[in-house]
Design a protein around this motif. Structure first.
Motif, mmCIF file in Angstrom:
data_model
loop_
_atom_site.group_PDB
_atom_site.id
_atom_site.type_symbol
_atom_site.label_atom_id
_atom_site.label_comp_id
_atom_site.label_asym_id
_atom_site.label_seq_id
_atom_site.Cartn_x
_atom_site.Cartn_y
_atom_site.Cartn_z
ATOM 1 N N ASP A 255 58.324 6.041 -8.919
ATOM 2 C CA ASP A 255 58.471 6.690 -10.231
ATOM 3 C C ASP A 255 57.674 6.009 -11.337
ATOM 4 O O ASP A 255 57.703 6.456 -12.492
ATOM 5 N N ALA A 256 56.976 4.951 -11.012
ATOM 6 C CA ALA A 256 56.259 4.192 -12.032
ATOM 7 C C ALA A 256 54.826 4.693 -12.204
ATOM 8 O O ALA A 256 54.230 5.256 -11.281
ATOM 9 N N LEU A 257 54.277 4.484 -13.407
ATOM 10 C CA LEU A 257 52.851 4.696 -13.622
ATOM 11 C C LEU A 257 52.111 3.596 -12.863
ATOM 12 O O LEU A 257 52.534 2.443 -12.848
ATOM 13 N N LYS A 258 51.003 3.942 -12.235
ATOM 14 C CA LYS A 258 50.252 2.942 -11.467
ATOM 15 C C LYS A 258 48.807 3.408 -11.293
ATOM 16 O O LYS A 258 48.554 4.594 -11.080
ATOM 17 N N HIS A 259 47.891 2.460 -11.406
ATOM 18 C CA HIS A 259 46.475 2.818 -11.305
ATOM 19 C C HIS A 259 45.665 1.573 -10.963
ATOM 20 O O HIS A 259 45.957 0.473 -11.428
ATOM 21 N N ILE A 260 44.637 1.768 -10.158
ATOM 22 C CA ILE A 260 43.685 0.687 -9.915
ATOM 23 C C ILE A 260 42.846 0.487 -11.171
ATOM 24 O O ILE A 260 42.436 1.461 -11.817
ATOM 25 N N ALA A 261 42.568 -0.744 -11.519
ATOM 26 C CA ALA A 261 41.756 -1.064 -12.694
ATOM 27 C C ALA A 261 40.570 -1.939 -12.251
ATOM 28 O O ALA A 261 40.162 -1.904 -11.100
ATOM 29 N N GLY A 262 40.010 -2.681 -13.201
ATOM 30 C CA GLY A 262 38.995 -3.673 -12.889
ATOM 31 C C GLY A 262 37.727 -3.138 -12.261
ATOM 32 O O GLY A 262 37.319 -1.993 -12.459
ATOM 33 N N GLU B 131 37.700 -8.948 -6.936
ATOM 34 C CA GLU B 131 39.153 -8.904 -7.090
ATOM 35 C C GLU B 131 39.594 -7.469 -7.302
ATOM 36 O O GLU B 131 38.900 -6.687 -7.966
ATOM 37 N N VAL B 132 40.727 -7.116 -6.742
ATOM 38 C CA VAL B 132 41.321 -5.801 -6.975
ATOM 39 C C VAL B 132 42.461 -5.965 -7.968
ATOM 40 O O VAL B 132 43.376 -6.766 -7.753
ATOM 41 N N VAL B 133 42.391 -5.231 -9.069
ATOM 42 C CA VAL B 133 43.427 -5.279 -10.099
ATOM 43 C C VAL B 133 44.174 -3.949 -10.097
ATOM 44 O O VAL B 133 43.551 -2.886 -10.137
ATOM 45 N N ILE B 134 45.486 -4.016 -10.054
ATOM 46 C CA ILE B 134 46.315 -2.809 -10.094
ATOM 47 C C ILE B 134 47.356 -2.991 -11.196
ATOM 48 O O ILE B 134 48.036 -4.018 -11.249
ATOM 49 N N VAL B 135 47.441 -2.013 -12.075
ATOM 50 C CA VAL B 135 48.404 -2.055 -13.172
ATOM 51 C C VAL B 135 49.561 -1.108 -12.839
ATOM 52 O O VAL B 135 49.345 0.045 -12.478
ATOM 53 N N VAL B 136 50.783 -1.632 -12.961
ATOM 54 C CA VAL B 136 51.988 -0.854 -12.640
ATOM 55 C C VAL B 136 52.914 -0.848 -13.855
ATOM 56 O O VAL B 136 53.179 -1.901 -14.440
ATOM 57 N N GLY B 137 53.380 0.339 -14.225
ATOM 58 C CA GLY B 137 54.287 0.463 -15.363
ATOM 59 C C GLY B 137 55.721 0.242 -14.956
ATOM 60 O O GLY B 137 56.532 1.180 -14.944
ATOM 61 N N SER B 138 56.053 -0.979 -14.608
ATOM 62 C CA SER B 138 57.424 -1.316 -14.199
ATOM 63 C C SER B 138 57.642 -2.800 -14.402
ATOM 64 O O SER B 138 56.748 -3.611 -14.164
ATOM 65 N N LEU B 139 58.837 -3.170 -14.859
ATOM 66 C CA LEU B 139 59.165 -4.585 -15.062
ATOM 67 C C LEU B 139 60.021 -5.144 -13.920
ATOM 68 O O LEU B 139 60.588 -6.220 -14.046
ATOM 69 N N ASN B 140 60.097 -4.408 -12.807
ATOM 70 C CA ASN B 140 60.867 -4.897 -11.657
ATOM 71 C C ASN B 140 59.996 -5.818 -10.799
ATOM 72 O O ASN B 140 59.784 -5.593 -9.605
ATOM 73 N N GLY C 7 55.089 -14.757 -13.746
ATOM 74 C CA GLY C 7 55.260 -13.917 -14.927
ATOM 75 C C GLY C 7 55.166 -12.455 -14.560
ATOM 76 O O GLY C 7 55.903 -11.959 -13.700
ATOM 77 N N THR C 8 54.239 -11.753 -15.191
ATOM 78 C CA THR C 8 54.064 -10.323 -14.903
ATOM 79 C C THR C 8 53.045 -10.069 -13.794
ATOM 80 O O THR C 8 52.764 -8.926 -13.463
ATOM 81 N N HIS C 9 52.481 -11.134 -13.240
ATOM 82 C CA HIS C 9 51.416 -10.992 -12.241
ATOM 83 C C HIS C 9 51.932 -11.323 -10.836
ATOM 84 O O HIS C 9 52.548 -12.365 -10.616
ATOM 85 N N ILE C 10 51.628 -10.432 -9.907
ATOM 86 C CA ILE C 10 51.868 -10.707 -8.493
ATOM 87 C C ILE C 10 50.493 -10.877 -7.847
ATOM 88 O O ILE C 10 49.698 -9.930 -7.797
ATOM 89 N N SER C 11 50.198 -12.077 -7.399
ATOM 90 C CA SER C 11 48.894 -12.369 -6.804
ATOM 91 C C SER C 11 49.009 -12.380 -5.291
ATOM 92 O O SER C 11 50.034 -12.775 -4.736
ATOM 93 N N ALA C 12 47.946 -11.967 -4.630
ATOM 94 C CA ALA C 12 47.945 -11.933 -3.163
ATOM 95 C C ALA C 12 46.506 -11.850 -2.674
ATOM 96 O O ALA C 12 45.556 -11.880 -3.464
ATOM 97 N N ASP D 119 45.410 -8.697 -7.710
ATOM 98 C CA ASP D 119 46.249 -9.025 -8.862
ATOM 99 C C ASP D 119 46.991 -7.763 -9.283
ATOM 100 O O ASP D 119 46.375 -6.802 -9.756
ATOM 101 N N ILE D 120 48.300 -7.747 -9.068
ATOM 102 C CA ILE D 120 49.123 -6.601 -9.440
ATOM 103 C C ILE D 120 49.876 -6.971 -10.711
ATOM 104 O O ILE D 120 50.655 -7.923 -10.736
#
Length: 559
Positions: free
Chosen positions: A177-184, A195-204, A225-230, A239-240
């Motif tokens: 249900d979240a907004l999500k898009h590849i960026a970068g 690097e692959v950057v993905i922005v997700v509209g969720s604070l979970n 913090g707000t970044h999930i790295s993998a 970088d999500i």
């Protein structure tokens, strides 16, 4: 010096001797000595020549070489062999699966002098028919080379597109249900991805972290913090970024454009940005038309956006035909008829420009004059046979050292179009390379300038040229410039597209296909064409068959 580096030096000497076809008995003797030295239970350092001579497998001649190595750090014979061998050829000998004999064939028979050229040749299927090679060997070499290329942390867009899209599908499942898009870089369709950057509209973030850590497609997953790295399994960094939905479009904006572009846009906003509900609102506040992600590098298109004069970017579906392609007449895999049917029935194109290699490209079965005439007979036959499709007679003519083309005028004039390309003597100074290209461009029969710099991304820099002089010469001589769509080339570089277009030079998105699957490389050509601001009216192979026929006719007539 320890025994292992001594053994390595002897092994390298034996390999170079095999490469240069020295006496096989001598090669075997040195190779055996390298093996035995590596297994000795005592060090060789500190021993006299007479002591070395008595060691099993060494003998008088090798004892002298080892003594020289221990005293000076090298061997005269080794240095002489290295001086005769290009650095890239030496590097190839370190590739798993190909020994000195195969490297000798690659170098001396196929004219390949470095790892980048080898990777390109594998993708052209050029190794399959070489003595001692085959499809399996070629595929193994490709795997090894791709692993080596990934070692620097950078990847070709084409290498990772499937993995990135698969990851995005998994993220959609985690955040339905979240907004999500590849960026970068990936959203900007950059030719090289670090690097692959993905922005997700969720604070979970914690829930997301737990779910992502369980994916087979990711490793080394960490939360900060707000970044999930993998990392993807191939080593590409991920970088999500998890943000509040209210901040989503701002975060998507600042993580899509490069720093120069983002700063330039934000500098134009004089009122509080607040929380934009779309990316379009950010550009609107900056007094700009919305800019496609491909154009968000630097400030090149900012003024056009301010004047609401951005180009309508070309799309894949605008292409009507494909030019610069190779068949079994030279080093391609498919026959002319197979290619034509694939382009007509599968790709829904109107025309094909076949441009096999010219006679100087002996390594690619370049066409002699007699074979050119035979191929033209087959094309005439197929054009009568095929309905709703046309094959244009072309050639990829080698630009020789002096800038002339590879056939006399009486043969050149028989073609509908000519792609002029450099394939040999790539180690040129900028002035020489530029002069060589300009002479070829000035040839009245040159229709398209092929892969202008000869670069191979992540592998070979290509020769330096004065881009402005070359493009100006194309403008003056009505020559089209190729955007070679092979993911390793993507040459002409997108940063020069606008200069060419401003000069009135058309571009052509050419796959340089050597098999039917290679035609899909035009997608990657479209990517960089869009980055360069290309429109369909300035793309040669976006013209209809009637229009492109007229272009070729005018060129041949000197109009």
């Amino acid at each position: 010096m320890e025994n292992k580096p001594i053994a390595r030096a002897l092994r390298l000497l034996s390999q170079l001797m095999e490469l240069h076809e020295v006496n096989p008995f001598k090669i075997k003797s040195i190779a055996n000595a390298a093996f035995k030295v590596d297994k000795l239970p005592f060090p060789l350092a500190g021993k006299t020549v007479s002591e070395l001579e008595k060691i099993d497998g060494i003998g008088k001649s090798l004892a002298a070489k080892i003594a020289e190595l221990l005293a000076t750090g090298t061997m005269t014979e080794l240095q002489e062999m290295l001086a005769q061998t290009p650095d890239g050829v030496i590097e190839m000998m370190g590739i798993k699966g190909i020994g000195p004999k195969k490297v000798a064939i690659i170098w001396k028979e196929l004219g390949i002098e470095n790892v980048g050229e080898l990777y390109y040749a594998c993708n052209e299927n050029r190794l399959i028919e070489a003595k001692g090679f085959g499809l399996k060997t070629q595929e193994e070499i490709i795997k090894v080379l791709e692993f080596r290329m990934a070692g620097n942390g950078k990847f070709l867009y084409a290498q990772v597109v499937k993995e990135v899209k698969a990851l995005m599908e998994e993220i959609r499942g985690i955040f339905p249900d979240a907004l999500k898009h590849i960026a970068g870089e990936f959203r900007r369709r950059s030719p090289i991805i670090s690097e692959v950057v993905i922005v997700v509209g969720s604070l979970n973030q914690e829930i997301a972290y737990q779910a992502l850590a369980e994916l087979d497609t990711l490793k080394n997953v960490t939360l900060s913090g707000t970044h999930i790295s993998a990392e993807l399994n191939n080593g590409l960094l991920v970088d999500i970024i998890c943000v509040d939905k209210a901040n989503y479009y701002y975060e998507l904006f600042i993580n899509t454009g490069d720093t120069e572009h983002v700063d330039a846009v934000l500098a134009r906003i004089n009122t509080p940005l607040e929380l934009p509900e779309t990316e379009e609102l950010i550009y609107q506040k900056a007094g700009l038309a919305w800019m496609p992600a491909e154009l968000r590098e630097g400030k090149s298109f900012i003024e056009k956006a301010a004047a609401d004069n951005l180009p309508t970017l070309i799309s894949y579906h605008d292409l009507k035909g494909t030019l610069h392609n190779h068949s079994t007449w030279s080093d391609g895999v498919n026959t002319l008829e197979e290619i034509a049917l694939y382009c007509r029935d599968e790709l829904k194109l109107e025309y094909l420009g076949i441009s096999d290699h010219s006679k100087s490209a002996f390594y690619a079965k370049g066409l002699s004059i007699e074979r050119v005439l035979q191929q033209h007979e087959e094309i005439d036959h197929l054009n009568k046979k095929l309905e709703g499709f046309h094959i244009f007679k072309g050639i990829e003519s080698d630009i020789l050292n002096d800038g002339s083309l590879d056939y006399p005028d009486e043969i050149l004039k028989r073609f509908d179009f000519i792609v002029a390309s450099i394939h040999a003597n790539l180690k040129m100074q900028a002035d020489k390379a530029t002069a060589r290209l300009i002479k070829a461009i000035e040839n009245r029969y040159t229709t398209i300038l092929g892969h202008p710099t000869g670069r191979l991304l992540l592998s070979r820099k290509g020769y330096d040229i004065d881009h402005k002089k070359v493009i100006d010469a194309c403008a003056a001589n009505n020559v089209v410039i190729e955007i070679n769509s092979n993911p390793l080339r993507l040459d002409l570089d997108w940063r020069w597209h606008q200069y060419a277009l401003d000069k009135g030079v058309m571009l052509s998105i050419n796959p340089d296909a050597h098999r039917n699957a290679g035609f899909h490389d035009m997608y990657y050509g479209i990517n960089v064409a869009r980055k360069g601001g290309l429109t369909k009216d300035m793309c040669l192979n976006a013209l209809s068959i009637t229009e492109v026929t007229e272009v070729f006719k005018k060129k041949r007539e000197g109009r």
